[in-house]
Write a protein that holds these residues in place. Structure first.
Motif, PDB file in Angstrom:
ATOM      1  N   ARG A  20      15.414 -17.101 -19.999  1.00 14.61           N
ATOM      2  CA  ARG A  20      15.769 -17.253 -18.583  1.00 14.61           C
ATOM      3  C   ARG A  20      14.627 -16.879 -17.646  1.00 14.61           C
ATOM      4  O   ARG A  20      14.368 -17.582 -16.670  1.00 14.61           O
ATOM      5  N   THR A  29      11.509 -19.618 -16.872  1.00 18.65           N
ATOM      6  CA  THR A  29      11.929 -20.019 -15.525  1.00 18.65           C
ATOM      7  C   THR A  29      12.712 -21.329 -15.487  1.00 18.65           C
ATOM      8  O   THR A  29      12.548 -22.138 -14.587  1.00 18.65           O
ATOM      9  N   ASP A  30      13.530 -21.564 -16.493  1.00 17.19           N
ATOM     10  CA  ASP A  30      14.442 -22.711 -16.420  1.00 17.19           C
ATOM     11  C   ASP A  30      15.647 -22.333 -15.562  1.00 17.19           C
ATOM     12  O   ASP A  30      15.824 -21.177 -15.205  1.00 17.19           O
ATOM     13  N   SER A  31      16.463 -23.307 -15.240  1.00 14.21           N
ATOM     14  CA  SER A  31      17.634 -22.987 -14.426  1.00 14.21           C
ATOM     15  C   SER A  31      18.645 -22.220 -15.271  1.00 14.21           C
ATOM     16  O   SER A  31      18.675 -22.328 -16.487  1.00 14.21           O
ATOM     17  N   TRP A  32      19.437 -21.407 -14.609  1.00  9.08           N
ATOM     18  CA  TRP A  32      20.468 -20.658 -15.316  1.00  9.08           C
ATOM     19  C   TRP A  32      21.785 -20.805 -14.596  1.00  9.08           C
ATOM     20  O   TRP A  32      21.833 -20.504 -13.420  1.00  9.08           O
ATOM     21  N   ALA A  35      22.072 -23.897 -17.653  1.00  9.96           N
ATOM     22  CA  ALA A  35      21.384 -25.188 -17.694  1.00  9.96           C
ATOM     23  C   ALA A  35      22.004 -26.139 -16.685  1.00  9.96           C
ATOM     24  O   ALA A  35      23.185 -26.024 -16.347  1.00  9.96           O
ATOM     25  N   LEU A  36      21.204 -27.090 -16.203  1.00  6.55           N
ATOM     26  CA  LEU A  36      21.667 -28.007 -15.172  1.00  6.55           C
ATOM     27  C   LEU A  36      22.992 -28.648 -15.554  1.00  6.55           C
ATOM     28  O   LEU A  36      23.179 -29.077 -16.686  1.00  6.55           O
ATOM     29  N   GLN A  90      19.718 -22.255 -22.989  1.00  4.81           N
ATOM     30  CA  GLN A  90      20.598 -21.420 -22.174  1.00  4.81           C
ATOM     31  C   GLN A  90      21.966 -21.295 -22.834  1.00  4.81           C
ATOM     32  O   GLN A  90      22.558 -20.215 -22.883  1.00  4.81           O
TER      33      GLN A  90
END
Ligand code: HEM
Ligand SMILES: [Cu+2]
Lengths: 631, 202
Positions: B54, B58-61, B63-64, B136
């Motif tokens: 996470r 720095t991916d979205s949390w 997941a999209l 995620q």
């Protein structure tokens, strides 16, 4: 037969294992049916589930859980009648036994078995490397050989053999009748053969044994053939075994010391195992978790290490080394303890700087958690982590150095008795120092970038693990052999073993520094023509080293069967285990002794460590000596 | 017990000598505390994975296109916390000799815990995504699943204590068998609060 199947033992264990496999078959198929997977019956899925489940059935069948089942059901538990104490014939060593002395011997013998198997693999590895090109095995088998070799020797030899030696002597040394949790102790032991068997069975798996090194880096391991799972799951059992033993040691040391045995009167072996156990309790869960991640990715399609779906492969290395750097101390600190005992006894001198010795152990425990990324200098991790890790790694050499100098000062002007245990202890001192020096070199980022993944690393790890840990193990086995078996080993054979090992070891691993610096990569079955000369030399030397082990095995087997009877205290040592008969009485002591002084007061006139009165008479420190333990 | 041990031993022994108690802590309790330390470290490793997936990546949390049902889990958190309270009450009751309250306390603790696990499994079923879709998802299932496994172990321990409670075991003097599993259950609860805070709320 029916009665045999109902009573705990090998018959029931066999039956339960089959039952377990059937159960796992059913469970897997049921789940696949519920999810309507195709094909319904999947060999791989069933094997993985069975590798996790069947060992529990085996352990239940063997009887390691019997007591707890009764307890849990609220049924009357079988009162401890001590019928499972002591071993009267060799058969008793193949049963579940709760006596720490029996368990200690079970541990030592089992781990030496895996040492011999792993050692035989090393011989194959060297035979393959004797000349460039392919000799005996193909590259895939070669990868499997060095992976299983390292995994067996690390997880099933060095770590458990130390636990075994300590299992035997630690309760005696602190004046306890047994370990704190004898049944848990038995369970810890029986998880080891499970782990080892899994790892060995991997050779029969389709696709061959696991071949990703003992480090099993992801994502190499997450899409390896089935054999990989036998490492992943084997490590879980070996890890659970270490954690359980470590808990047991800590609780034993904290709650069961004899009266007067304050922390500052504990022998350093006890201190060493105290520190090691702290490391195990805190660090080992990390390797368990790292292998859980691999298992989940491999078997259930999780994405921990799948970069395409947001996973992070470096995370594996961080988690793995957060365990495995402390693990190198798990593999070394108990050896420090053994060597401290032997050097002091054989030099007839008190340990120099006893408290510093204990403090430096604790310092290593703490600092050991701050250096893990020195294994990742070339992994491509964030560059800013490097320098702090280089500094902490250099710092951790300080407590280690303190120990080396304290041992040297202990030897200073001592009357050295150069028998086999002492020779191995001195061999350790020299070889480990060399390994430490190459370690500090490796801590320096420019050096490590240059030699990473070359034979220089192989040289370093063998100087610390073979010249370090294994030498202390040999020293300890010889030193306590009379106590454990009641017989003396053959001193002449012991010396031959030492010199063959010492010379063979240096000729084998010394030149690896050279070929490493010249750039020969590690973990590859083939190599460039220019390294041929040294490699042939190394292979020849390694066969000498291999042969020296046979001398050891012969000495142990023959002496155990027919060696001369040992007296209770052949080394004139002060620590408590030598004050009882050899082998010790079934419950260690008639009455728990009282400790009135330090453990290493050699050469101090009138010094006493423990007094053995009947419990009513024993008085605390200062009272008159009844059975002298002085020199 | 003593007599039985003599019969099969050549030595004139009467069983092992009483070990000296060199510390005031109870061995079983100390063992459990150390075990809890290593359990915390297992969670620590899973949180490390969470941190890498996470924070470092720095991916979205989450997941999209995915959602994390924080409200239901919040209710579940309350259920688990109340089970800690009932457990505390049960222990208090057995200490003061109130057997009825002890049994009720154990039973309700067990039922609350089972209820938590049931809701958790239900959440999985209705979540709408699986661990195989994204990292995620993997760590979401990984951490909550690890915790769920601990709830299951804790429930097994509680079940044993409950069975023994109904069979008339334990008393005002002897209740270590309640205390030691109890401390484990409290650990499982506290751990959940941490998991809930990091995964669902943050
Ligand atoms: C002064 C003490 C030590 C220092 C400074 C040190 C430093 C290092 C460094 C920096 C590496 C990484 C090299 C690389 O991969 O590029 C390394 C590897 C290694 N060290 Fe040490 N070390 C020390 C003591 C020990 C001890 C006591 C042991 C075990 C008993 C040990 C076992 C290992 C092993 C097994 C590896 C290789 C791991 C692998 O990649 O397979 N070291 N050491
Ligand atoms: Cu390291």
């Amino acid at each position: 037969m029916a009665a045999k199947l109902r009573a705990p033992g090998w018959y029931r264990a066999g039956a339960f294992t089959l039952l377990g496999i059937a159960f796992c078959f059913g469970l897997t198929t049921l789940i696949r049916a519920l999810y309507s997977y195709d094909p319904l019956i999947d060999g791989y899925a069933i094997t993985v589930v069975a590798m996790l489940g069947a060992p529990f059935f085996f352990l239940v069948g063997l009887g390691t859980f019997d007591y707890w089942f009764y307890w849990a059901a609220g049924r009357p538990t079988r009162a401890e009648d001590h019928s499972s104490h002591g071993a009267k014939s060799w058969r008793d060593y193949f049963k579940v036994n709760t006596d720490h002395k029996v368990i200690g011997i079970q541990y030592v013998c089992t781990s030496f078995f895996f040492m011999l198997v792993g050692g035989a693999m090393a011989m194959l590895i060297r035979a393959e490397l004797a000349a460039p090109g392919a000799q005996f095995v193909n590259a895939q088998t070669y990868n499997g050989l060095f992976s299983v070799h390292a995994s067996l020797l690390i997880f099933l030899f060095i770590i458990p053999v130390f636990a075994g030696l300590a299992n035997y002597v630690l309760p005696l040394m602190i004046g306890a009748p047994d370990m704190a949790f004898p049944r848990l102790n038995a369970l810890s032991f029986w998880m080891l053969p499970v782990a080892g068997t899994l790892m060995l069975l991997s050779f029969f798996a389709p696709g061959g044994s696991f071949a990703t090194g003992w480090t099993a880096y992801a994502p190499l391991s997450t899409d390896a053939p089935l054999g990989q799972m036998m490492f992943t799951i084997g490590v879980q059992f070996a890890g659970a075994s270490s954690i359980a033993t470590a808990l047991n040691f800590l609780v034993t040391i904290i709650t069961m010391r004899a009266p007067g045995m304050s922390f500052w009167r504990m022998p350093l072996l006890v201190w060493a195992n105290f520190s090691t156990s702290l490391l195990v309790v805190i660090a080992t869960p990390f390797v368990a978790a790292s292998q859980f991640f691999v298992l989940l990715d491999w078997a259930l399609g999780f994405n921990f290490f799948n970069a395409a779906r947001g996973g992070d492969v470096l995370m594996y290395q961080h988690v793995f080394w957060f365990y495995s750097h402390p693990a190198v101390y798990i593999m070394m600190l108990p050896g420090f303890g053994i060597v401290s005992e032997i050097l002091s006894v054989k030099a007839r001198k008190p340990i120099f700087g006893y408290r510093m010795m204990a403090f430096s152990l604790l310092a290593i425990v703490v600092l050991g958690f701050s250096v893990w990324a020195h294994h990742m200098f070339v992994s491509g991790m964030q560059a800013w982590i490097r320098v702090p890790m280089m500094i902490t790694t250099a710092i951790i050499a300080i407590p280690t150095g303190i120990k080396i100098f304290s041992w040297l000062a202990t030897l200073w002007r001592g009357v050295l008795k150069l028998d086999t245990p002492m020779l191995f202890a001195l061999g350790f001192l020299t070889m480990f120092t060399l390994g430490g020096i190459s370690g500090v070199m490796l801590a320096m980022i420019p050096v490590t970038i240059y030699v990473s993944d070359t034979y220089f690393i192989v040289a370093h790890i063998h100087y610390v693990l073979f010249g370090g840990s294994l030498f202390t193990i040999f020293a300890g086995v010889y030193y306590w052999f009379p106590k454990m078996t009641g017989r003396m080993y053959d001193e002449r054979l012991g010396k031959i073993h030492f010199w063959l090992t010492f010379v063979g070891f240096n000729l084998t691993f010394g030149p690896m520094h050279v070929v490493g610096l010249q750039g020969m990569p590690r973990r590859v079955a083939d190599y460039a023509e220019q390294f041929a000369g040294w490699n042939l030399f190394i292979s020849m030397a390694s066969f000498v080293l291999g042969a020296s082990t046979l001398v050891f095995v012969w000495n142990m087997v023959a002496s155990w069967r027919a060696g001369p009877k040992a007296s209770s205290n052949p080394w004139r040592a002060l620590t408590l285990e030598w004050q009882v008969s050899s082998p010790p009485p079934i419950f260690n002591f008639d009455a728990v002794p009282t400790v009135v002084g330090g453990p290493y007061e050699y050469g101090v006139p009138g010094a006493v460590h423990g007094i053995f009165n009947s419990p009513v008479e024993a008085k605390p420190a200062g009272s008159l000596v009844t059975r002298p333990t002085k020199e | 017990m003593e007599a039985a041990s003599v019969s099969h031993l050549e030595h004139d022994h009467h069983g092992p000598p009483e070990a000296n108690k060199s510390s005031r802590v109870d061995p079983a309790m100390l063992g459990m505390l150390l075990f809890i330390i290593s359990e915390i470290m297992v969670f620590g490793a899973f949180f490390t994975a969470y941190f890498f997936i996470r924070v470092v990546n720095t991916d979205s949390w989450p997941a999209l296109g995915q959602e994390i049902p924080w409200a239901i889990a919040g209710i579940n958190t309350l259920i688990l916390i109340s089970s800690s309270l009932t457990l505390h009450w049960a222990l208090h009751s057995v200490k003061s000799g109130n057997r009825f309250a002890f049994k009720v306390g154990m039973l309700s603790t067990f039922l609350l815990g089972a209820c938590f696990l049931f809701i958790q499994v239900n959440e999985y079923i209705h979540l709408g995504y699986s661990p195989t879709e994204s990292a995620q998802g993997s760590i979401f299932y990984g951490l909550t699943g690890l915790h769920g496994a601990h709830v299951f172990i804790g429930l097994t321990l509680l079940l044993m204590v409950t069975v023994r409670a109904f069979r008339g075991h334990f008393s005002a003097e002897h209740h270590r068998g309640v205390e030691v599993p109890g401390i484990y259950w409290h650990f499982v609860d506290v751990m959940w609060v941490v998991v809930y805070a990091t995964i669902y709320i943050l």
